[in-house]
Design an enzyme around this catalytic site. Structure first.
Site, short mmCIF file in Angstrom:
data_model
loop_
_atom_site.label_atom_id
_atom_site.label_comp_id
_atom_site.label_asym_id
_atom_site.label_seq_id
_atom_site.Cartn_x
_atom_site.Cartn_y
_atom_site.Cartn_z
N SER A 1 1.61 2.96 -2.81
CA SER A 1 2.27 1.69 -2.48
C SER A 1 3.76 1.97 -2.31
O SER A 1 4.40 2.50 -3.21
CB SER A 1 2.09 0.70 -3.65
OG SER A 1 3.17 -0.22 -3.66
N HIS B 1 -0.23 1.98 1.34
CA HIS B 1 -0.42 0.58 0.95
C HIS B 1 0.91 -0.14 1.12
O HIS B 1 1.91 0.24 0.49
CB HIS B 1 -0.87 0.55 -0.52
CG HIS B 1 -1.16 -0.79 -1.07
ND1 HIS B 1 -2.36 -1.44 -0.92
CD2 HIS B 1 -0.38 -1.61 -1.82
CE1 HIS B 1 -2.31 -2.60 -1.56
NE2 HIS B 1 -1.13 -2.72 -2.11
N ASP C 1 3.01 -3.31 0.50
CA ASP C 1 3.04 -4.53 -0.32
C ASP C 1 3.97 -5.54 0.32
O ASP C 1 5.18 -5.48 0.17
CB ASP C 1 3.53 -4.19 -1.73
CG ASP C 1 2.40 -3.65 -2.57
OD1 ASP C 1 2.59 -2.65 -3.26
OD2 ASP C 1 1.30 -4.23 -2.50
N MET D 1 5.55 -9.06 0.65
CA MET D 1 5.83 -10.18 -0.25
C MET D 1 6.77 -11.19 0.45
O MET D 1 7.77 -10.79 1.04
CB MET D 1 6.52 -9.66 -1.53
CG MET D 1 5.66 -8.67 -2.29
SD MET D 1 6.48 -8.11 -3.79
CE MET D 1 5.18 -7.07 -4.46
N HIS E 1 -1.21 -5.28 2.24
CA HIS E 1 -1.59 -6.22 1.17
C HIS E 1 -0.66 -7.41 1.29
O HIS E 1 0.52 -7.32 0.92
CB HIS E 1 -1.46 -5.49 -0.17
CG HIS E 1 -1.58 -6.38 -1.37
ND1 HIS E 1 -1.18 -5.97 -2.62
CD2 HIS E 1 -2.04 -7.65 -1.52
CE1 HIS E 1 -1.39 -6.95 -3.49
NE2 HIS E 1 -1.92 -7.97 -2.84
N MET F 1 0.86 -10.51 0.15
CA MET F 1 1.10 -11.41 -0.97
C MET F 1 1.96 -12.56 -0.43
O MET F 1 3.18 -12.64 -0.66
CB MET F 1 1.83 -10.65 -2.11
CG MET F 1 0.91 -9.70 -2.84
SD MET F 1 1.78 -8.56 -3.91
CE MET F 1 2.11 -7.24 -2.72
N MET G 1 -6.41 -7.16 -8.56
CA MET G 1 -5.08 -6.88 -9.09
C MET G 1 -5.18 -6.56 -10.58
O MET G 1 -5.80 -7.30 -11.35
CB MET G 1 -4.16 -8.08 -8.88
CG MET G 1 -3.83 -8.39 -7.44
SD MET G 1 -3.08 -7.00 -6.57
CE MET G 1 -1.55 -6.83 -7.48
N ASP H 1 -5.16 -2.29 -7.98
CA ASP H 1 -3.75 -2.23 -7.61
C ASP H 1 -2.87 -2.76 -8.73
O ASP H 1 -2.97 -3.92 -9.11
CB ASP H 1 -3.59 -3.11 -6.37
CG ASP H 1 -2.18 -3.17 -5.85
OD1 ASP H 1 -1.98 -3.78 -4.79
OD2 ASP H 1 -1.28 -2.59 -6.49
C1 DX5 Z 1 2.37 -5.49 -7.15
C2 DX5 Z 1 1.92 -4.60 -6.02
C3 DX5 Z 1 1.36 -3.28 -6.47
C4 DX5 Z 1 2.32 -2.45 -7.17
C5 DX5 Z 1 1.73 -1.11 -7.48
O1 DX5 Z 1 2.52 -6.79 -6.67
O2 DX5 Z 1 0.86 -5.22 -5.32
O3 DX5 Z 1 0.93 -2.54 -5.34
O4 DX5 Z 1 3.46 -2.32 -6.37
O5 DX5 Z 1 2.76 -0.43 -7.99
P1 DX5 Z 1 2.67 0.18 -9.45
O6 DX5 Z 1 1.71 1.35 -9.32
O7 DX5 Z 1 4.08 0.58 -9.72
O8 DX5 Z 1 2.17 -0.89 -10.37
ZN ZN Z 2 -0.38 -4.09 -3.52
#
Ligand code: DX5
Ligand code: ZN
Length: 221
Positions: free
Chosen positions: A7, A32, A34, A36, A65, A67, A136, A174
């Site tokens: 990620s 991955h 992330d 947001m 992903h 979010m 999650m 994740d």
């Molecule tokens: C959190 C993210 C995860 C996170 C994973 O909202 O979806 O992907 O960044 O990172 P670590 O391994 O640092 O928890």
């Molecule tokens: Zn993620």
């Protein structure tokens, strides 16, 4: 397919290209992303332009992903930017089945994400439409959080749902994944492992990837 999905949320973007080169040299297939929006989760991260930029330089397959609230609005942009896998939160979706179908109709793999406090059986009506489910193991929004131990039981429960249905749906985890809990997650039924901090903070990425590969009994051969 390497089950390790780095990620890139937790990285210093000035070092990103060097890190990605190191991942590529060490057998990583997927990244991955992330995404947001500062609304579904507090933080704001990046949009489809980062996916496009990575695709122009690297051959990784991209797992976005989302979010985000209103994922129906974001999905077409990530399809256009070249994301290969796209997952969105069941907590944010209106017509989850329809959005999974849209992603698949555009030749991508479609994933549904559950927060740690969303009952696993909420996913049951969608398992036939999803290529993967992301459980999650932290509450979304930040990298570097601690793994929620109850996730192991949820993984086992979801794996049973998938097996009972005879589904080929993959099970991704994740949040707070480390070489210490990866093997337990795999034994519980997880197939794919998103890792942020544990990889990006490693002194030697090649050594850390090897540690994970040993735990996950994965080798490039
Ligand atoms: C959190 C993210 C995860 C996170 C994973 O909202 O979806 O992907 O960044 O990172 P670590 O391994 O640092 O928890
Ligand atoms: Zn993620």
């Amino acid at each position: 397919m390497n089950p390790l999905f780095p990620s890139i949320l937790s990285t210093n973007f000035f070092n990103l290209e060097a890190k990605l080169r190191s991942f590529s040299e060490n057998g990583i297939d997927f990244l991955h992303l992330d995404v947001m929006d500062g609304h579904f989760v507090d933080q704001i991260s990046f949009g489809p332009s980062l996916a496009r930029a990575i695709r122009e330089k690297f051959t990784f397959r991209l797992d976005a992903h989302l979010m985000v609230s209103n994922p129906e609005k974001a999905v077409p942009h990530f399809i256009k930017a070249g994301a290969d896998w796209i997952s969105f939160h069941i907590e944010a979706a209106g017509d989850a089945a329809g959005l999974l179908r849209l992603i698949r109709d555009n030749g991508r793999s479609a994933g549904l994400v559950l927060n740690p406090d969303t009952p696993v059986d909420r996913i049951r009506p969608f398992l036939a439409e999803a290529d993967y489910v992301l459980l999650m193991s932290v509450f979304p929004g930040y990298g570097g959080q601690s793994f929620i131990p109850a996730t192991l039981e949820r993984v086992a429960q979801l794996k049973k749902e998938i097996m009972d249905l005879g589904s080929r749906c993959r099970l991704q985890v994740d949040g707070g994944v480390t070489p210490d809990n990866a093997a337990l997650l795999m034994e519980a039924g997880a197939d794919l492992f998103v890792v942020g901090t544990s990889l990006f903070n490693a002194d030697d990425i090649a050594v850390r990837i090897k540690q994970f590969s040993n735990q996950l009994q994965w080798s490039r051969e």
